[in-house]
Scaffold this motif. Structure first.
Motif, PDB file in Angstrom:
ATOM      1  N   GLN A  55       0.823  -1.211   0.000  1.00 31.85           N
ATOM      2  CA  GLN A  55       0.000   0.000   0.000  1.00 31.85           C
ATOM      3  C   GLN A  55       0.857   1.262   0.000  1.00 31.85           C
ATOM      4  OE1 GLN A  55      -2.412  -0.673   3.488  1.00 31.85           O
ATOM      5  NE2 GLN A  55      -4.034  -1.691   2.330  1.00 31.85           N
ATOM      6  N   ALA A  56       1.997   1.202   0.672  1.00 30.95           N
ATOM      7  CA  ALA A  56       2.899   2.353   0.685  1.00 30.95           C
ATOM      8  C   ALA A  56       3.551   2.565  -0.673  1.00 30.95           C
ATOM      9  CB  ALA A  56       3.972   2.161   1.755  1.00 30.95           C
ATOM     10  N   SER A  57       3.660   1.504  -1.450  1.00 33.26           N
ATOM     11  CA  SER A  57       4.361   1.589  -2.725  1.00 33.26           C
ATOM     12  C   SER A  57       3.648   2.513  -3.706  1.00 33.26           C
ATOM     13  CB  SER A  57       4.517   0.196  -3.338  1.00 33.26           C
ATOM     14  OG  SER A  57       5.303  -0.632  -2.506  1.00 33.26           O
ATOM     15  N   VAL A  58       2.323   2.406  -3.794  1.00 29.95           N
ATOM     16  CA  VAL A  58       1.572   3.196  -4.770  1.00 29.95           C
ATOM     17  C   VAL A  58       1.689   4.683  -4.470  1.00 29.95           C
ATOM     18  CG1 VAL A  58      -0.675   3.589  -5.824  1.00 29.95           C
ATOM     19  CG2 VAL A  58      -0.025   1.276  -5.130  1.00 29.95           C
ATOM     20  N   ILE A  59       1.338   5.080  -3.252  1.00 32.70           N
ATOM     21  CA  ILE A  59       1.424   6.492  -2.895  1.00 32.70           C
ATOM     22  C   ILE A  59       2.882   6.936  -2.812  1.00 32.70           C
ATOM     23  CG2 ILE A  59       1.343   5.989  -0.422  1.00 32.70           C
ATOM     24  CD1 ILE A  59      -0.063   9.079  -2.241  1.00 32.70           C
ATOM     25  N   GLY A  60       3.782   5.992  -2.534  1.00 30.41           N
ATOM     26  CA  GLY A  60       5.208   6.323  -2.461  1.00 30.41           C
ATOM     27  C   GLY A  60       5.765   6.773  -3.794  1.00 30.41           C
ATOM     28  N   VAL A  61       5.378   6.106  -4.872  1.00 30.65           N
ATOM     29  CA  VAL A  61       5.836   6.505  -6.204  1.00 30.65           C
ATOM     30  C   VAL A  61       5.332   7.900  -6.536  1.00 30.65           C
ATOM     31  CG1 VAL A  61       5.642   5.987  -8.667  1.00 30.65           C
ATOM     32  CG2 VAL A  61       6.063   4.135  -7.047  1.00 30.65           C
ATOM     33  N   PRO A  81       6.172  -7.708  -6.074  1.00 31.01           N
ATOM     34  CA  PRO A  81       6.729  -6.956  -7.211  1.00 31.01           C
ATOM     35  C   PRO A  81       6.485  -5.457  -7.121  1.00 31.01           C
ATOM     36  CG  PRO A  81       5.613  -8.934  -7.975  1.00 31.01           C
ATOM     37  CD  PRO A  81       5.303  -8.810  -6.520  1.00 31.01           C
ATOM     38  N   LEU A  82       5.328  -5.050  -6.585  1.00 30.31           N
ATOM     39  CA  LEU A  82       5.045  -3.618  -6.472  1.00 30.31           C
ATOM     40  C   LEU A  82       6.031  -2.926  -5.535  1.00 30.31           C
ATOM     41  CD1 LEU A  82       1.131  -3.518  -6.319  1.00 30.31           C
ATOM     42  CD2 LEU A  82       2.654  -3.460  -8.302  1.00 30.31           C
ATOM     43  N   VAL A  83       6.443  -3.619  -4.488  1.00 25.92           N
ATOM     44  CA  VAL A  83       7.428  -3.056  -3.565  1.00 25.92           C
ATOM     45  C   VAL A  83       8.774  -2.893  -4.267  1.00 25.92           C
ATOM     46  CG1 VAL A  83       8.646  -3.393  -1.376  1.00 25.92           C
ATOM     47  CG2 VAL A  83       6.234  -4.028  -1.568  1.00 25.92           C
ATOM     48  N   MET A  84       9.124  -3.861  -5.100  1.00 26.37           N
ATOM     49  CA  MET A  84      10.381  -3.749  -5.852  1.00 26.37           C
ATOM     50  C   MET A  84      10.318  -2.605  -6.849  1.00 26.37           C
ATOM     51  SD  MET A  84      11.582  -7.706  -6.419  1.00 26.37           S
ATOM     52  CE  MET A  84      10.030  -8.302  -7.101  1.00 26.37           C
ATOM     53  N   MET A  85       9.163  -2.384  -7.455  1.00 29.01           N
ATOM     54  CA  MET A  85       9.000  -1.242  -8.358  1.00 29.01           C
ATOM     55  C   MET A  85       9.168   0.063  -7.590  1.00 29.01           C
ATOM     56  SD  MET A  85       5.744  -2.532 -10.660  1.00 29.01           S
ATOM     57  CE  MET A  85       5.622  -0.949 -11.503  1.00 29.01           C
ATOM     58  N   PHE A  86       8.581   0.134  -6.414  1.00 34.38           N
ATOM     59  CA  PHE A  86       8.713   1.318  -5.570  1.00 34.38           C
ATOM     60  C   PHE A  86      10.171   1.553  -5.193  1.00 34.38           C
ATOM     61  CE2 PHE A  86       8.060   2.960  -1.002  1.00 34.38           C
ATOM     62  CZ  PHE A  86       8.213   4.275  -1.405  1.00 34.38           C
ATOM     63  N   ALA A  87      10.872   0.481  -4.840  1.00 35.39           N
ATOM     64  CA  ALA A  87      12.284   0.603  -4.478  1.00 35.39           C
ATOM     65  C   ALA A  87      13.108   1.113  -5.654  1.00 35.39           C
ATOM     66  CB  ALA A  87      12.817  -0.743  -3.994  1.00 35.39           C
ATOM     67  N   ILE A 129       3.004   5.464 -13.507  1.00 34.41           N
ATOM     68  CA  ILE A 129       3.516   4.228 -12.907  1.00 34.41           C
ATOM     69  C   ILE A 129       2.644   3.808 -11.730  1.00 34.41           C
ATOM     70  CG2 ILE A 129       5.480   3.203 -11.699  1.00 34.41           C
ATOM     71  CD1 ILE A 129       7.293   5.073 -13.320  1.00 34.41           C
ATOM     72  N   ALA A 130       2.274   4.779 -10.885  1.00 33.49           N
ATOM     73  CA  ALA A 130       1.419   4.478  -9.742  1.00 33.49           C
ATOM     74  C   ALA A 130       0.054   3.962 -10.188  1.00 33.49           C
ATOM     75  CB  ALA A 130       1.252   5.717  -8.868  1.00 33.49           C
ATOM     76  N   ALA A 131      -0.464   4.489 -11.293  1.00 32.49           N
ATOM     77  CA  ALA A 131      -1.756   4.026 -11.807  1.00 32.49           C
ATOM     78  C   ALA A 131      -1.677   2.559 -12.211  1.00 32.49           C
ATOM     79  CB  ALA A 131      -2.182   4.880 -13.003  1.00 32.49           C
ATOM     80  N   PHE A 132      -0.597   2.180 -12.879  1.00 31.58           N
ATOM     81  CA  PHE A 132      -0.430   0.769 -13.248  1.00 31.58           C
ATOM     82  C   PHE A 132      -0.326  -0.104 -12.005  1.00 31.58           C
ATOM     83  CE2 PHE A 132       2.414  -2.825 -14.125  1.00 31.58           C
ATOM     84  CZ  PHE A 132       1.650  -3.493 -15.075  1.00 31.58           C
ATOM     85  N   MET A 133       0.400   0.356 -11.002  1.00 33.68           N
ATOM     86  CA  MET A 133       0.530  -0.404  -9.757  1.00 33.68           C
ATOM     87  C   MET A 133      -0.825  -0.555  -9.075  1.00 33.68           C
ATOM     88  SD  MET A 133       4.038   1.447  -8.441  1.00 33.68           S
ATOM     89  CE  MET A 133       4.191   0.533  -6.909  1.00 33.68           C
ATOM     90  N   LEU A 134      -1.627   0.496  -9.119  1.00 25.89           N
ATOM     91  CA  LEU A 134      -2.955   0.445  -8.507  1.00 25.89           C
ATOM     92  C   LEU A 134      -3.869  -0.506  -9.263  1.00 25.89           C
ATOM     93  CD1 LEU A 134      -4.486   1.676  -6.149  1.00 25.89           C
ATOM     94  CD2 LEU A 134      -5.253   3.504  -7.663  1.00 25.89           C
ATOM     95  N   ILE A 135      -3.717  -0.567 -10.585  1.00 22.41           N
ATOM     96  CA  ILE A 135      -4.490  -1.527 -11.382  1.00 22.41           C
ATOM     97  C   ILE A 135      -4.145  -2.953 -10.961  1.00 22.41           C
ATOM     98  CG2 ILE A 135      -4.745  -2.467 -13.710  1.00 22.41           C
ATOM     99  CD1 ILE A 135      -4.353   0.403 -14.758  1.00 22.41           C
ATOM    100  N   VAL A 136      -2.855  -3.207 -10.762  1.00 21.13           N
ATOM    101  CA  VAL A 136      -2.424  -4.533 -10.315  1.00 21.13           C
ATOM    102  C   VAL A 136      -2.982  -4.845  -8.930  1.00 21.13           C
ATOM    103  CG1 VAL A 136      -0.422  -5.925  -9.669  1.00 21.13           C
ATOM    104  CG2 VAL A 136      -0.328  -4.485 -11.712  1.00 21.13           C
ATOM    105  N   LEU A 137      -2.932  -3.860  -8.051  1.00 22.27           N
ATOM    106  CA  LEU A 137      -3.359  -4.064  -6.660  1.00 22.27           C
ATOM    107  C   LEU A 137      -4.863  -4.246  -6.546  1.00 22.27           C
ATOM    108  CD1 LEU A 137      -2.334  -4.101  -3.720  1.00 22.27           C
ATOM    109  CD2 LEU A 137      -2.726  -1.644  -3.633  1.00 22.27           C
TER     110      LEU A 137
END
Length: 350
Positions: A78-84, A198-204, A257-265
């Motif tokens: 959850q932190a990954s999406v808003i983090g990006v 994977p979303l966390v790795m994208m955020f990192a 990028i965050a939009a794609f991550m949110l679609i996955v989530l």
């Protein structure tokens, strides 16, 4: 007979050609000792302390639920999406600007990328569309601010309203479900690498790239210079308008990028996605140490700010506390962070 007194002895300007020996400041190291002294950011240490306290509170109040591996993975995801989004926001605020449209851009990119026509192109079509829509929205913001000479608050507020309205028009108020299995698989535990989603790795990856861009490149130095004093930056040869355009493009890219991550989530796209993301991103950047007036930004601090807010939300949810109490807690943290910034700035001027 009285000896003549030089201007330097009178307290005036030293004679030209003279080189008075520098007086070392008390308590400061010089030479190799100072060069090898570790640089410690007190603000980041303070945020780490706050985060440690929150983890302890969560572990005490709900030890079985909070410390569960699945819950910790959820917090990081959850932190990954808003983090990006916050990484992009940090650049914009560092330059002295603001972007109130990030949440709406996330919503617009997510619904555009999940239309039936887009999903026919599979994984690549969804990811590409989300990023391109974010870039286009960021381009409009950048053109309005940099070349249209509009106040960032007004320009991005207009984009907020327009993007939300367009997202609503595309979806007609309905949720668009994702049918591309390869996209949905990214959110499943089977896709985790060594227990890391994977979303966390994208955020990192976005965080590392953002840190390098801000701290180790000319682009980052120009961003700080524009935020510190735009006119001085212009006189120094920096194209301020182009720099601001690139910064809003960067913010739009992060939103895509965050939009794609949110679609996955979420496995869907809807016009309500990204609601209040702009406030969360600004708050995380501010408590992380980025000056709202511009001239100073920190990616590490912004990431820690995101983790603090996400952990608070998780603890409140596990303890069945009302959302209004959660918002009050967030507001108190923001006020405290701004007061600390003002105190730090005042001490730096004295």
């Amino acid at each position: 007979m009285t000896q003549p007194v030089s201007p330097a002895q009178q307290g005036g300007r030293p004679d030209r050609g003279s080189s008075p020996a520098p007086v070392p400041a008390a308590g400061k190291e010089n030479g190799p000792a100072r060069a090898f002294r570790p640089r410690v950011d007190v603000r980041n240490l303070s945020l780490l302390g706050v985060l440690a306290v929150l983890v302890a509170v969560g572990g005490i109040t709900e030890p079985d639920a909070f410390l569960d591996t699945g819950n910790l993975q959820l917090v990081l995801t959850q932190a990954s999406v808003i983090g990006v989004v916050t990484v992009g926001m940090t650049f914009v605020i560092t330059s002295g600007g603001i972007d109130l449209s990030v949440g709406a851009m996330v919503a617009l990119a997510s619904v555009w990328a999940t239309t039936v026509a887009t999903q026919e192109y599979g994984f690549a079509g969804i990811a590409f569309t989300a990023v391109v829509v974010g870039l286009c929205a960021g381009l409009v913001n950048g053109l309005l601010v940099a070349y249209g000479q509009m106040v960032p608050f007004i320009a991005t507020l207009a984009m907020l309203a327009s993007a939300r309205g367009l997202a609503l028009q595309i979806t007609d108020g309905r949720t668009q479900m994702v049918t591309v299995q390869s996209v949905l698989d990214l959110g499943l535990p089977d896709s985790y690498v060594l227990g890391v989603p994977p979303l966390v790795m994208m955020f990192a990856a976005v965080t590392v790239i953002g840190w390098l861009l801000l701290n180790r490149t000319t682009f980052g130095r120009r961003t700080v210079a524009v935020g510190g004093n735009a006119e001085a930056a212009r006189l120094a040869g920096i194209d301020v308008r182009r720099q601001r355009l690139l910064l809003y493009l960067l913010s739009g890219l992060c939103c895509g990028i965050a939009a794609f991550m949110l679609i996955v989530l979420a496995g869907s796209g809807q016009n309500t996605n990204g609601n209040l993301y702009e406030l969360d991103a600004i708050a995380a950047a501010i408590i992380g140490g980025t000056l709202l007036s511009g001239g100073r930004g920190t990616i590490v601090g912004s990431v820690l700010g995101v983790l603090v807010f996400t952990t608070i939300t998780n603890i409140f949810a596990l303890n069945n506390l009302q959302s209004d109490v959660q918002q009050i807690a967030k507001g108190a943290i923001i006020v405290a962070a701004v007061l600390v910034q003002r105190r730090t700035a005042a001490q730096g001027e004295t």
